[in-house]
Design a protein around this motif. Structure first.
Motif, mmCIF file in Angstrom:
data_model
loop_
_atom_site.group_PDB
_atom_site.id
_atom_site.type_symbol
_atom_site.label_atom_id
_atom_site.label_comp_id
_atom_site.label_asym_id
_atom_site.label_seq_id
_atom_site.Cartn_x
_atom_site.Cartn_y
_atom_site.Cartn_z
ATOM 1 N N THR A 125 68.222 66.364 34.316
ATOM 2 C CA THR A 125 68.345 65.441 33.187
ATOM 3 C C THR A 125 67.093 64.585 33.022
ATOM 4 O OG1 THR A 125 70.750 65.344 33.472
ATOM 5 C CG2 THR A 125 69.722 63.565 32.216
ATOM 6 N N GLN A 179 64.263 64.706 29.888
ATOM 7 C CA GLN A 179 63.918 63.555 29.050
ATOM 8 C C GLN A 179 62.419 63.309 29.033
ATOM 9 O OE1 GLN A 179 66.307 60.459 30.804
ATOM 10 N NE2 GLN A 179 68.199 61.114 29.760
ATOM 11 N N GLN A 213 59.080 64.859 25.702
ATOM 12 C CA GLN A 213 58.180 63.986 24.953
ATOM 13 C C GLN A 213 56.792 64.602 24.772
ATOM 14 O OE1 GLN A 213 58.167 60.015 26.656
ATOM 15 N NE2 GLN A 213 60.314 60.214 27.280
#
Length: 355
Positions: free
Chosen positions: A237, A241, A245
Protein backbone atom coordinates in the motif's frame (compact mmCIF):
# COMPACT_ATOMS: atom_id res chain seq x y z
CA UNK A 1 38.14 -30.82 27.95
CA UNK A 2 35.15 -32.80 26.70
CA UNK A 3 32.71 -30.42 28.38
CA UNK A 4 34.54 -27.43 26.94
CA UNK A 5 34.43 -28.87 23.45
CA UNK A 6 30.80 -29.85 23.83
CA UNK A 7 31.05 -33.53 22.92
CA UNK A 8 31.85 -37.03 24.19
CA UNK A 9 34.36 -39.68 23.05
CA UNK A 10 33.41 -42.60 20.89
CA UNK A 11 32.77 -45.70 23.07
CA UNK A 12 35.52 -48.31 22.92
CA UNK A 13 33.10 -51.06 21.89
CA UNK A 14 31.54 -49.10 19.04
CA UNK A 15 31.48 -50.83 15.66
CA UNK A 16 33.43 -49.30 12.82
CA UNK A 17 31.59 -47.70 9.95
CA UNK A 18 31.95 -49.74 6.74
CA UNK A 19 33.96 -46.95 5.14
CA UNK A 20 36.77 -47.54 7.67
CA UNK A 21 39.14 -50.47 7.46
CA UNK A 22 38.27 -53.29 9.86
CA UNK A 23 40.75 -55.29 11.90
CA UNK A 24 40.31 -58.29 9.59
CA UNK A 25 41.11 -56.10 6.58
CA UNK A 26 44.24 -54.84 8.29
CA UNK A 27 45.34 -58.40 8.94
CA UNK A 28 44.88 -59.16 5.25
CA UNK A 29 46.84 -56.03 4.29
CA UNK A 30 49.73 -57.13 6.54
CA UNK A 31 49.72 -60.68 5.11
CA UNK A 32 49.69 -59.59 1.47
CA UNK A 33 52.17 -56.76 2.03
CA UNK A 34 54.62 -59.14 3.74
CA UNK A 35 54.26 -61.56 0.81
CA UNK A 36 55.29 -58.81 -1.62
CA UNK A 37 51.93 -57.97 -3.19
CA UNK A 38 51.55 -54.52 -4.70
CA UNK A 39 49.20 -51.94 -3.23
CA UNK A 40 46.92 -52.24 -6.25
CA UNK A 41 46.74 -56.01 -5.81
CA UNK A 42 45.85 -55.58 -2.12
CA UNK A 43 43.25 -52.99 -3.04
CA UNK A 44 41.61 -55.31 -5.59
CA UNK A 45 41.51 -58.14 -3.07
CA UNK A 46 39.77 -55.93 -0.46
CA UNK A 47 37.65 -53.92 -2.94
CA UNK A 48 39.29 -50.76 -1.67
CA UNK A 49 40.99 -47.83 -3.35
CA UNK A 50 44.79 -48.14 -3.82
CA UNK A 51 45.13 -44.74 -2.11
CA UNK A 52 43.37 -46.18 0.98
CA UNK A 53 45.94 -48.96 1.19
CA UNK A 54 48.80 -46.52 0.61
CA UNK A 55 47.62 -44.18 3.37
CA UNK A 56 47.06 -47.07 5.76
CA UNK A 57 50.59 -48.39 5.32
CA UNK A 58 52.09 -44.91 5.62
CA UNK A 59 50.09 -43.74 8.64
CA UNK A 60 49.82 -46.75 10.88
CA UNK A 61 53.20 -48.43 10.81
CA UNK A 62 54.89 -49.17 14.12
CA UNK A 63 56.89 -45.97 14.76
CA UNK A 64 59.70 -47.92 16.45
CA UNK A 65 60.33 -50.57 13.80
CA UNK A 66 58.66 -49.12 10.70
CA UNK A 67 56.93 -52.48 10.21
CA UNK A 68 53.18 -52.73 9.62
CA UNK A 69 51.56 -54.67 12.48
CA UNK A 70 47.79 -55.04 11.95
CA UNK A 71 46.65 -55.12 15.59
CA UNK A 72 48.87 -52.19 16.52
CA UNK A 73 47.70 -50.33 13.39
CA UNK A 74 44.06 -50.91 14.34
CA UNK A 75 44.66 -49.41 17.80
CA UNK A 76 46.40 -46.37 16.31
CA UNK A 77 43.53 -45.85 13.84
CA UNK A 78 40.94 -46.05 16.60
CA UNK A 79 42.70 -43.40 18.69
CA UNK A 80 43.10 -41.14 15.65
CA UNK A 81 39.38 -41.40 14.92
CA UNK A 82 38.25 -40.43 18.40
CA UNK A 83 36.27 -37.21 18.61
CA UNK A 84 36.46 -34.48 19.57
CA UNK A 85 40.11 -33.67 18.97
CA UNK A 86 41.69 -30.64 20.59
CA UNK A 87 41.93 -27.86 18.03
CA UNK A 88 45.21 -26.41 16.85
CA UNK A 89 44.57 -23.22 18.79
CA UNK A 90 43.88 -25.15 22.00
CA UNK A 91 47.08 -27.17 21.75
CA UNK A 92 49.43 -24.33 20.70
CA UNK A 93 49.60 -21.46 23.26
CA UNK A 94 51.99 -19.42 21.10
CA UNK A 95 49.71 -19.61 18.08
CA UNK A 96 46.68 -18.80 20.26
CA UNK A 97 48.42 -15.70 21.63
CA UNK A 98 49.21 -14.40 18.16
CA UNK A 99 45.65 -15.00 16.94
CA UNK A 100 44.28 -13.15 19.99
CA UNK A 101 46.66 -10.26 19.38
CA UNK A 102 45.67 -9.86 15.74
CA UNK A 103 41.95 -10.21 16.45
CA UNK A 104 42.29 -7.32 18.89
CA UNK A 105 43.96 -5.37 16.07
CA UNK A 106 40.71 -5.97 14.12
CA UNK A 107 42.27 -8.18 11.47
CA UNK A 108 39.87 -10.61 9.84
CA UNK A 109 40.48 -14.38 10.26
CA UNK A 110 41.56 -14.57 6.62
CA UNK A 111 44.05 -11.74 7.14
CA UNK A 112 45.35 -13.42 10.29
CA UNK A 113 45.91 -16.72 8.49
CA UNK A 114 47.77 -14.95 5.67
CA UNK A 115 49.78 -12.71 7.99
CA UNK A 116 51.03 -15.66 10.04
CA UNK A 117 52.48 -17.19 6.88
CA UNK A 118 54.35 -13.94 6.25
CA UNK A 119 55.44 -13.47 9.87
CA UNK A 120 56.57 -17.09 10.39
CA UNK A 121 57.51 -18.39 6.91
CA UNK A 122 59.55 -21.35 8.22
CA UNK A 123 57.47 -22.35 11.23
CA UNK A 124 54.78 -24.90 10.31
CA UNK A 125 53.40 -24.81 13.85
CA UNK A 126 52.27 -21.22 13.22
CA UNK A 127 50.00 -22.15 10.32
CA UNK A 128 46.24 -21.98 10.76
CA UNK A 129 43.30 -21.63 8.42
CA UNK A 130 40.69 -18.89 8.72
CA UNK A 131 38.06 -21.62 9.12
CA UNK A 132 39.78 -22.92 12.28
CA UNK A 133 39.75 -19.40 13.73
CA UNK A 134 36.04 -19.03 13.00
CA UNK A 135 35.33 -22.40 14.63
CA UNK A 136 37.26 -21.40 17.73
CA UNK A 137 35.16 -18.24 17.95
CA UNK A 138 31.73 -19.62 17.13
CA UNK A 139 31.51 -23.41 17.31
CA UNK A 140 32.78 -24.42 20.72
CA UNK A 141 30.45 -23.29 23.53
CA UNK A 142 33.41 -22.28 25.70
CA UNK A 143 35.99 -22.14 22.96
CA UNK A 144 39.66 -21.30 23.05
CA UNK A 145 39.08 -17.71 21.95
CA UNK A 146 37.01 -15.79 24.44
CA UNK A 147 33.56 -14.40 23.72
CA UNK A 148 34.72 -10.79 23.91
CA UNK A 149 37.01 -11.29 20.91
CA UNK A 150 33.92 -11.68 18.72
CA UNK A 151 33.35 -7.96 19.22
CA UNK A 152 36.53 -7.31 17.22
CA UNK A 153 35.15 -9.03 14.13
CA UNK A 154 33.91 -6.54 11.58
CA UNK A 155 30.57 -8.31 11.21
CA UNK A 156 29.86 -7.94 14.98
CA UNK A 157 27.93 -11.22 14.81
CA UNK A 158 27.51 -13.34 17.93
CA UNK A 159 26.70 -16.38 15.79
CA UNK A 160 28.16 -17.48 12.54
CA UNK A 161 26.13 -16.91 9.40
CA UNK A 162 25.59 -20.26 7.66
CA UNK A 163 27.15 -20.82 4.25
CA UNK A 164 26.57 -23.27 1.47
CA UNK A 165 23.21 -25.03 1.30
CA UNK A 166 20.42 -23.06 2.91
CA UNK A 167 16.79 -23.74 3.32
CA UNK A 168 14.59 -21.44 1.29
CA UNK A 169 12.64 -19.18 3.64
CA UNK A 170 11.01 -17.25 0.82
CA UNK A 171 8.64 -19.83 -0.63
CA UNK A 172 5.71 -17.82 0.74
CA UNK A 173 6.18 -15.31 -2.10
CA UNK A 174 4.04 -16.68 -4.89
CA UNK A 175 4.62 -16.13 -8.60
CA UNK A 176 7.98 -14.47 -8.20
CA UNK A 177 9.69 -13.32 -11.40
CA UNK A 178 13.48 -13.66 -11.25
CA UNK A 179 15.89 -10.81 -11.82
CA UNK A 180 17.28 -12.89 -14.68
CA UNK A 181 14.02 -12.32 -16.58
CA UNK A 182 14.29 -8.56 -16.26
CA UNK A 183 14.49 -6.51 -19.49
CA UNK A 184 18.06 -6.18 -20.77
CA UNK A 185 17.83 -2.38 -20.76
CA UNK A 186 17.82 -2.41 -16.95
CA UNK A 187 21.44 -3.56 -16.73
CA UNK A 188 23.05 -0.52 -18.33
CA UNK A 189 21.47 2.33 -16.30
CA UNK A 190 21.02 4.22 -19.60
CA UNK A 191 17.23 3.98 -19.67
CA UNK A 192 15.37 5.75 -16.83
CA UNK A 193 12.47 4.18 -14.98
CA UNK A 194 14.05 1.10 -13.40
CA UNK A 195 14.19 1.02 -9.59
CA UNK A 196 15.73 -1.05 -6.80
CA UNK A 197 14.09 -1.36 -3.40
CA UNK A 198 14.36 -2.80 0.08
CA UNK A 199 13.50 -2.13 3.72
CA UNK A 200 15.75 -0.64 6.32
CA UNK A 201 14.66 -1.84 9.72
CA UNK A 202 14.77 -0.27 13.13
CA UNK A 203 15.12 -1.85 16.55
CA UNK A 204 13.51 -5.21 17.25
CA UNK A 205 11.47 -3.69 20.07
CA UNK A 206 9.93 -1.06 17.79
CA UNK A 207 9.40 -3.47 14.85
CA UNK A 208 9.73 -0.39 12.65
CA UNK A 209 10.96 -0.02 9.08
CA UNK A 210 11.15 2.35 6.13
CA UNK A 211 10.82 1.29 2.49
CA UNK A 212 13.60 2.67 0.29
CA UNK A 213 13.48 2.86 -3.50
CA UNK A 214 16.26 4.15 -5.79
CA UNK A 215 16.02 4.80 -9.53
CA UNK A 216 19.05 3.28 -11.25
CA UNK A 217 19.64 5.90 -13.98
CA UNK A 218 19.44 9.05 -11.84
CA UNK A 219 19.91 7.75 -8.30
CA UNK A 220 16.65 9.45 -7.36
CA UNK A 221 15.53 8.28 -3.89
CA UNK A 222 11.95 7.63 -2.80
CA UNK A 223 11.13 6.77 0.83
CA UNK A 224 7.85 5.19 1.90
CA UNK A 225 6.50 5.74 5.40
CA UNK A 226 5.28 2.55 7.15
CA UNK A 227 3.34 3.65 10.24
CA UNK A 228 1.29 0.43 10.26
CA UNK A 229 4.29 -1.93 10.32
CA UNK A 230 6.13 -3.66 7.51
CA UNK A 231 3.81 -6.55 6.66
CA UNK A 232 3.14 -7.37 3.01
CA UNK A 233 -0.13 -5.42 2.82
CA UNK A 234 1.32 -2.31 4.48
CA UNK A 235 4.39 -2.31 2.23
CA UNK A 236 2.38 -2.81 -0.98
CA UNK A 237 0.00 0.00 0.00
CA UNK A 238 2.72 2.49 0.98
CA UNK A 239 4.83 1.79 -2.11
CA UNK A 240 1.80 2.09 -4.38
CA UNK A 241 1.00 5.53 -2.95
CA UNK A 242 4.57 6.77 -3.35
CA UNK A 243 5.39 5.28 -6.75
CA UNK A 244 2.07 6.34 -8.30
CA UNK A 245 3.23 9.95 -7.99
CA UNK A 246 6.05 9.35 -10.50
CA UNK A 247 5.58 9.72 -14.27
CA UNK A 248 4.83 6.40 -15.97
CA UNK A 249 8.02 6.59 -18.07
CA UNK A 250 9.97 6.92 -14.82
CA UNK A 251 8.30 3.95 -13.12
CA UNK A 252 8.71 0.80 -15.22
CA UNK A 253 10.26 -1.89 -13.02
CA UNK A 254 11.18 -2.51 -9.40
CA UNK A 255 13.82 -5.02 -8.28
CA UNK A 256 13.46 -6.22 -4.67
CA UNK A 257 15.17 -8.79 -2.53
CA UNK A 258 13.27 -11.91 -1.43
CA UNK A 259 11.90 -10.56 1.83
CA UNK A 260 8.31 -11.58 2.44
CA UNK A 261 7.30 -7.95 2.84
CA UNK A 262 6.93 -8.00 -0.95
CA UNK A 263 4.59 -11.01 -0.95
CA UNK A 264 1.79 -8.75 -2.25
CA UNK A 265 3.81 -7.72 -5.30
CA UNK A 266 0.90 -8.56 -7.61
CA UNK A 267 -1.29 -5.99 -5.81
CA UNK A 268 1.48 -3.40 -6.17
CA UNK A 269 1.82 -4.10 -9.91
CA UNK A 270 -1.93 -3.90 -10.41
CA UNK A 271 -2.05 -0.51 -8.67
CA UNK A 272 0.98 1.07 -10.35
CA UNK A 273 1.72 -0.85 -13.55
CA UNK A 274 5.29 -1.40 -12.28
CA UNK A 275 6.64 -4.91 -12.85
CA UNK A 276 8.43 -6.43 -9.85
CA UNK A 277 11.51 -8.64 -10.17
CA UNK A 278 13.22 -10.51 -7.33
CA UNK A 279 16.97 -10.75 -6.82
CA UNK A 280 18.65 -14.06 -6.06
CA UNK A 281 18.77 -15.09 -2.38
CA UNK A 282 21.59 -13.49 -0.39
CA UNK A 283 22.72 -11.38 -3.36
CA UNK A 284 22.71 -7.70 -2.32
CA UNK A 285 25.24 -7.02 -5.09
CA UNK A 286 22.37 -7.38 -7.56
CA UNK A 287 20.83 -4.21 -6.09
CA UNK A 288 23.93 -2.00 -5.77
CA UNK A 289 22.20 1.39 -6.00
CA UNK A 290 19.78 0.51 -3.22
CA UNK A 291 22.45 -1.02 -1.00
CA UNK A 292 24.62 2.07 -1.34
CA UNK A 293 21.70 4.38 -0.61
CA UNK A 294 20.67 2.37 2.44
CA UNK A 295 24.18 2.90 3.78
CA UNK A 296 23.77 6.65 3.33
CA UNK A 297 20.36 6.58 4.99
CA UNK A 298 21.82 5.02 8.14
CA UNK A 299 23.38 8.42 8.87
CA UNK A 300 19.83 9.72 9.35
CA UNK A 301 18.25 6.52 10.68
CA UNK A 302 20.86 4.56 12.68
CA UNK A 303 20.57 0.84 13.28
CA UNK A 304 18.85 -0.16 16.49
CA UNK A 305 16.68 2.97 16.68
CA UNK A 306 12.92 3.35 16.46
CA UNK A 307 12.28 4.36 12.84
CA UNK A 308 8.59 4.94 13.52
CA UNK A 309 9.61 8.26 15.10
CA UNK A 310 10.34 9.57 11.59
CA UNK A 311 7.17 11.08 10.15
CA UNK A 312 6.21 11.23 6.49
CA UNK A 313 7.50 14.81 6.38
CA UNK A 314 10.78 13.74 7.98
CA UNK A 315 11.30 11.07 5.30
CA UNK A 316 10.45 13.56 2.56
CA UNK A 317 13.10 15.94 3.91
CA UNK A 318 15.71 13.15 4.11
CA UNK A 319 14.98 12.03 0.55
CA UNK A 320 15.16 15.62 -0.67
CA UNK A 321 18.55 16.09 0.97
CA UNK A 322 19.93 12.94 -0.67
CA UNK A 323 18.43 13.87 -4.03
CA UNK A 324 20.22 17.21 -3.88
CA UNK A 325 23.60 15.69 -3.09
CA UNK A 326 25.97 15.73 -6.13
CA UNK A 327 27.13 12.34 -7.39
CA UNK A 328 30.41 11.56 -9.09
CA UNK A 329 28.86 9.08 -11.53
CA UNK A 330 26.43 11.83 -12.61
CA UNK A 331 29.36 14.18 -13.37
CA UNK A 332 28.58 15.85 -10.03
CA UNK A 333 25.02 16.67 -10.93
CA UNK A 334 22.41 15.82 -8.33
CA UNK A 335 19.70 13.17 -8.77
CA UNK A 336 17.12 15.94 -8.54
CA UNK A 337 18.81 17.82 -11.39
CA UNK A 338 18.94 14.69 -13.56
CA UNK A 339 15.27 14.01 -12.85
CA UNK A 340 14.35 17.62 -13.68
CA UNK A 341 16.23 17.38 -16.95
CA UNK A 342 14.37 14.17 -17.83
CA UNK A 343 11.07 15.88 -17.04
CA UNK A 344 12.00 18.80 -19.28
CA UNK A 345 12.96 16.47 -22.15
CA UNK A 346 9.70 14.57 -21.78
CA UNK A 347 7.71 17.82 -21.83
CA UNK A 348 9.63 19.06 -24.90
CA UNK A 349 9.09 15.79 -26.74
CA UNK A 350 5.42 15.81 -25.79
CA UNK A 351 4.93 19.33 -27.16
CA UNK A 352 6.86 18.54 -30.33
CA UNK A 353 4.73 15.48 -31.04
CA UNK A 354 1.40 17.20 -30.28
CA UNK A 355 -0.86 17.77 -33.33
Amino acid sequence: MLVRLGSVPRPAAAEYDARYLSQDERCEIARMHDSGCSMRAIARQLSRSPSTISRELARNRDPRTGHYLPHHAHTIAWHNQRRPKPSKIASNPRLRAWVRYMLKKRLSPDQIAGRLRVRFPDDESMRISHETIYQSLYVYPRGELTRELKAHLRSKRTQRKPRGQRTNKHDRIKNMVSIHDRPEEVEGRLVPGHHEGDLIKGSLASNSAVATVVERHSGFVTLAHLPEGHGAHAVATALSQQMSQLPTWFAKTLTWDRGTEMARHADFTAATGIDVYFADPYSPQQRPSNENTNGLLREYMPKGTDLSQHTHDDLTAIAEELNNRPRKRLAYLTPAEVFAKLLEEDHTNGVASAP
